[in-house]
Design a protein around this motif. Structure first.
Motif, PDB file in Angstrom:
ATOM      1  N   MET A  37       0.867  -1.038   0.031  1.00  0.00           N
ATOM      2  CA  MET A  37       0.117  -0.178  -0.028  1.00  0.00           C
ATOM      3  C   MET A  37       0.844   1.200  -0.145  1.00  0.00           C
ATOM      4  O   MET A  37       1.640   1.328   1.036  1.00  0.00           O
ATOM      5  N   TYR A  38       0.836   1.847  -1.234  1.00  0.00           N
ATOM      6  CA  TYR A  38       1.948   2.943  -1.204  1.00  0.00           C
ATOM      7  C   TYR A  38       0.611   4.075  -1.346  1.00  0.00           C
ATOM      8  O   TYR A  38      -0.116   4.147  -2.049  1.00  0.00           O
ATOM      9  N   PHE A  39       1.202   5.454  -0.710  1.00  0.00           N
ATOM     10  CA  PHE A  39       0.309   6.550  -0.691  1.00  0.00           C
ATOM     11  C   PHE A  39       1.191   7.622  -1.436  1.00  0.00           C
ATOM     12  O   PHE A  39       2.105   7.851  -1.149  1.00  0.00           O
ATOM     13  N   PRO A  40       0.646   8.290  -2.233  1.00  0.00           N
ATOM     14  CA  PRO A  40       1.510   9.324  -2.902  1.00  0.00           C
ATOM     15  C   PRO A  40       1.416  10.377  -2.063  1.00  0.00           C
ATOM     16  O   PRO A  40       0.595  10.994  -1.576  1.00  0.00           O
ATOM     17  N   VAL A  41       2.645  10.994  -2.037  1.00  0.00           N
ATOM     18  CA  VAL A  41       2.808  12.300  -1.115  1.00  0.00           C
ATOM     19  C   VAL A  41       3.759  13.174  -1.719  1.00  0.00           C
ATOM     20  O   VAL A  41       4.919  13.081  -2.264  1.00  0.00           O
ATOM     21  N   GLY A  42       3.370  14.524  -2.054  1.00  0.00           N
ATOM     22  CA  GLY A  42       4.116  15.574  -2.662  1.00  0.00           C
ATOM     23  C   GLY A  42       4.828  15.058  -3.801  1.00  0.00           C
ATOM     24  O   GLY A  42       4.697  14.410  -4.592  1.00  0.00           O
ATOM     25  N   ASN A  43       5.760  16.144  -3.983  1.00  0.00           N
ATOM     26  CA  ASN A  43       6.562  15.879  -5.468  1.00  0.00           C
ATOM     27  C   ASN A  43       7.923  16.128  -5.123  1.00  0.00           C
ATOM     28  O   ASN A  43       8.680  16.803  -4.145  1.00  0.00           O
ATOM     29  N   ASN A  44       8.814  15.207  -5.772  1.00  0.00           N
ATOM     30  CA  ASN A  44      10.401  15.144  -5.557  1.00  0.00           C
ATOM     31  C   ASN A  44      10.698  16.371  -6.252  1.00  0.00           C
ATOM     32  O   ASN A  44      10.014  17.334  -7.394  1.00  0.00           O
ATOM     33  N   ILE A  45      11.994  16.691  -6.427  1.00  0.00           N
ATOM     34  CA  ILE A  45      12.761  17.973  -7.233  1.00  0.00           C
ATOM     35  C   ILE A  45      12.323  17.900  -8.494  1.00  0.00           C
ATOM     36  O   ILE A  45      12.706  18.932  -9.267  1.00  0.00           O
ATOM     37  N   PHE A  46      12.059  16.652  -9.121  1.00  0.00           N
ATOM     38  CA  PHE A  46      12.009  16.641 -10.888  1.00  0.00           C
ATOM     39  C   PHE A  46      10.446  16.813 -10.931  1.00  0.00           C
ATOM     40  O   PHE A  46      10.088  16.708 -11.994  1.00  0.00           O
ATOM     41  N   GLY A  47       9.444  17.078  -9.736  1.00  0.00           N
ATOM     42  CA  GLY A  47       8.207  17.158 -10.097  1.00  0.00           C
ATOM     43  C   GLY A  47       7.359  15.780 -10.213  1.00  0.00           C
ATOM     44  O   GLY A  47       6.339  15.821 -10.441  1.00  0.00           O
ATOM     45  N   ARG A  48       8.307  14.745  -9.993  1.00  0.00           N
ATOM     46  CA  ARG A  48       7.337  13.613 -10.067  1.00  0.00           C
ATOM     47  C   ARG A  48       6.822  13.366  -8.759  1.00  0.00           C
ATOM     48  O   ARG A  48       7.486  13.555  -7.553  1.00  0.00           O
ATOM     49  N   ARG A  49       5.556  12.372  -8.723  1.00  0.00           N
ATOM     50  CA  ARG A  49       5.045  12.365  -7.483  1.00  0.00           C
ATOM     51  C   ARG A  49       6.019  11.079  -6.534  1.00  0.00           C
ATOM     52  O   ARG A  49       6.565  10.242  -6.914  1.00  0.00           O
ATOM     53  N   LYS A  50       6.052  11.574  -5.125  1.00  0.00           N
ATOM     54  CA  LYS A  50       6.772  10.609  -4.388  1.00  0.00           C
ATOM     55  C   LYS A  50       5.734   9.598  -3.671  1.00  0.00           C
ATOM     56  O   LYS A  50       4.667   9.894  -3.568  1.00  0.00           O
ATOM     57  N   GLN A  51       6.373   8.549  -3.333  1.00  0.00           N
ATOM     58  CA  GLN A  51       5.529   7.466  -2.711  1.00  0.00           C
ATOM     59  C   GLN A  51       5.808   7.173  -1.235  1.00  0.00           C
ATOM     60  O   GLN A  51       7.018   6.775  -0.789  1.00  0.00           O
ATOM     61  N   LEU A  52       5.042   7.143  -0.409  1.00  0.00           N
ATOM     62  CA  LEU A  52       5.020   6.672   0.971  1.00  0.00           C
ATOM     63  C   LEU A  52       4.568   5.204   1.132  1.00  0.00           C
ATOM     64  O   LEU A  52       3.661   4.859   0.833  1.00  0.00           O
ATOM     65  N   LYS A  53       5.725   4.514   1.322  1.00  0.00           N
ATOM     66  CA  LYS A  53       5.496   2.959   1.203  1.00  0.00           C
ATOM     67  C   LYS A  53       5.157   2.702   2.636  1.00  0.00           C
ATOM     68  O   LYS A  53       5.842   1.851   3.328  1.00  0.00           O
ATOM     69  N   ALA A  54       3.763   2.482   2.958  1.00  0.00           N
ATOM     70  CA  ALA A  54       3.232   2.312   4.212  1.00  0.00           C
ATOM     71  C   ALA A  54       3.090   0.922   4.610  1.00  0.00           C
ATOM     72  O   ALA A  54       3.385   0.440   5.642  1.00  0.00           O
TER      73      ALA A  54
END
Ligand SMILES: Nc1ncnc2c1ncn2[C@@H]1O[C@H](COP(=O)(O)OP(=O)(O)OP(=O)(O)O)[C@@H](O)[C@H]1O
Ligand SMILES: [Mg+2]
Length: 320
Positions: A13-30
């Motif tokens: 279960m990954y949640f999308p959180v914010g963007n990294n410096i390249f503007g790609r969505r980061k994922q929180l690997k809950a």
């Protein structure tokens, strides 16, 4: 052993959180690759530090979330990707009891309508609903004249009973108990636990019991799983786990529990965890516990250890 009620395979279960410096969505690997089976009428305890993903596992299993990876098999049927409509019949078989008996009950509804609501949603005939509400109220130790009152008129323990009656209304086969007693007075906790055990003996449902209270988990569980940072690191039958724990994280977690017996306490040294808890956002490769492990070897930082069965029913994810 029986056929499992629920098989959990590499649940993610990954949640999308914010963007990294390249503007790609980061994922929180809950939750990142958790596997275990749940058997009929067993209580499976789930423990681990705050934020390790226990609630997320519970919510994914009852399909309040749609997992981003892995499979959930319910009585042989894959329910991982069922849409809202197709998942409905399973929803009533799988229920959740929440930590906070204050927040989880609608303050504007009477006790009877709170308990009846899941049945009304499934179009159960009104006469059957009325009879079942009376039965449930008796089962959870409330009185019939409580039925027309509102949640604010009850104590925390009574509210938790109302929540439990509601969860049981549709005769679930599986109940996630997520910290069901941690908001209650200590004097009330044992009553609610005893009630959960009696209800299980009568109705035969499976519990996933999430708690920080390791002695309560030991008391109520048949098997216990230990999670760290989105991973299951150790899993065994309860007495095996508590007497023969192998994972350094399990040892550290358990050593933090106060021990009542002074002789035993003198023999047991408290293990203080070193290092920071890494964020489950872009975690480093290797074992999730490597940064805090006393025994960490180079291999631990390179590859994720697999879950291995080290003795019958005792599973461990550790290179060492
Ligand atoms: N809906 C969400 N969106 C984004 N991140 C989330 C969401 N739900 C949980 N998380 C994150 O996932 C991780 C696991 O959270 P989870 O609530 O499952 O932990 P937990 O083991 O139940 O913790 P606790 O013991 O404090 O209840 C945490 O880092 C949390 O911040
Ligand atoms: Mg939680």
């Amino acid at each position: 052993m029986d056929q499992p009620l629920i098989e959990v395979k590499s649940l993610q279960m990954y949640f999308p959180v914010g963007n990294n410096i390249f503007g790609r969505r980061k994922q929180l690997k809950a939750v990142d690759g958790v596997s275990f089976d749940l058997y009929p009428a067993e209580t499976f305890g789930l423990v681990g530090e705050s934020g390790c993903g226990k609630t997320t596992v519970g919510r994914a299993l009852v399909r309040l979330y749609r997992p981003t990876g892995g499979r959930i098999i319910y009585r042989g049927t894959d329910i991982t990707d069922l849409d809202e409509k197709a998942v409905q019949p399973y929803r009533s078989k799988m229920q959740m009891i929440f930590q906070d008996p204050y927040a989880s009950l609608n303050p504007r509804m009477t006790v009877s309508s709170i308990i009846a609501e899941p049945m009304a949603l499934q179009q159960v005939p009104q006469a059957d609903i009325d009879a079942r509400v009376r039965e449930l109220v008796a089962q959870v130790g409330l009185k019939q004249d409580h039925l027309n009152r509102y949640p604010h008129e009850f104590s925390g323990g009574q509210r938790q009973r109302i929540g439990i009656a509601r969860a049981l209304a549709m005769r679930p086969e599986f109940v996630v108990c997520d910290e069901p007693i941690s908001a209650l007075d200590v004097s009330i906790q044992a009553q609610v636990i005893n009630m959960l055990e009696e209800l299980q003996a009568q109705m035969g449902m499976t519990y996933l019991f999430v708690s920080h209270d390791l002695s309560m988990v030991r008391h109520i569980s048949h098997r216990v799983g230990v999670m760290y940072l989105g991973h299951m690191v150790e899993l065994a039958e309860v007495e095996e786990l508590y007497s023969n724990m192998q994972h350094p994280y399990t040892q550290a977690l358990m050593s933090a529990v106060p021990i009542a017996d002074p002789d035993l306490a003198a023999q047991t040294r408290r293990i203080v965890l070193q290092g920071d808890v890494p964020q489950p956002i872009d975690p480093p490769p290797g074992c999730p516990f490597a940064s805090r492990c006393r025994y960490c070897k180079p291999v631990c930082r390179e590859a994720m250890p697999d879950m291995r069965e080290i003795s019958p029913g005792h599973f461990l994810a550790c290179h060492l």
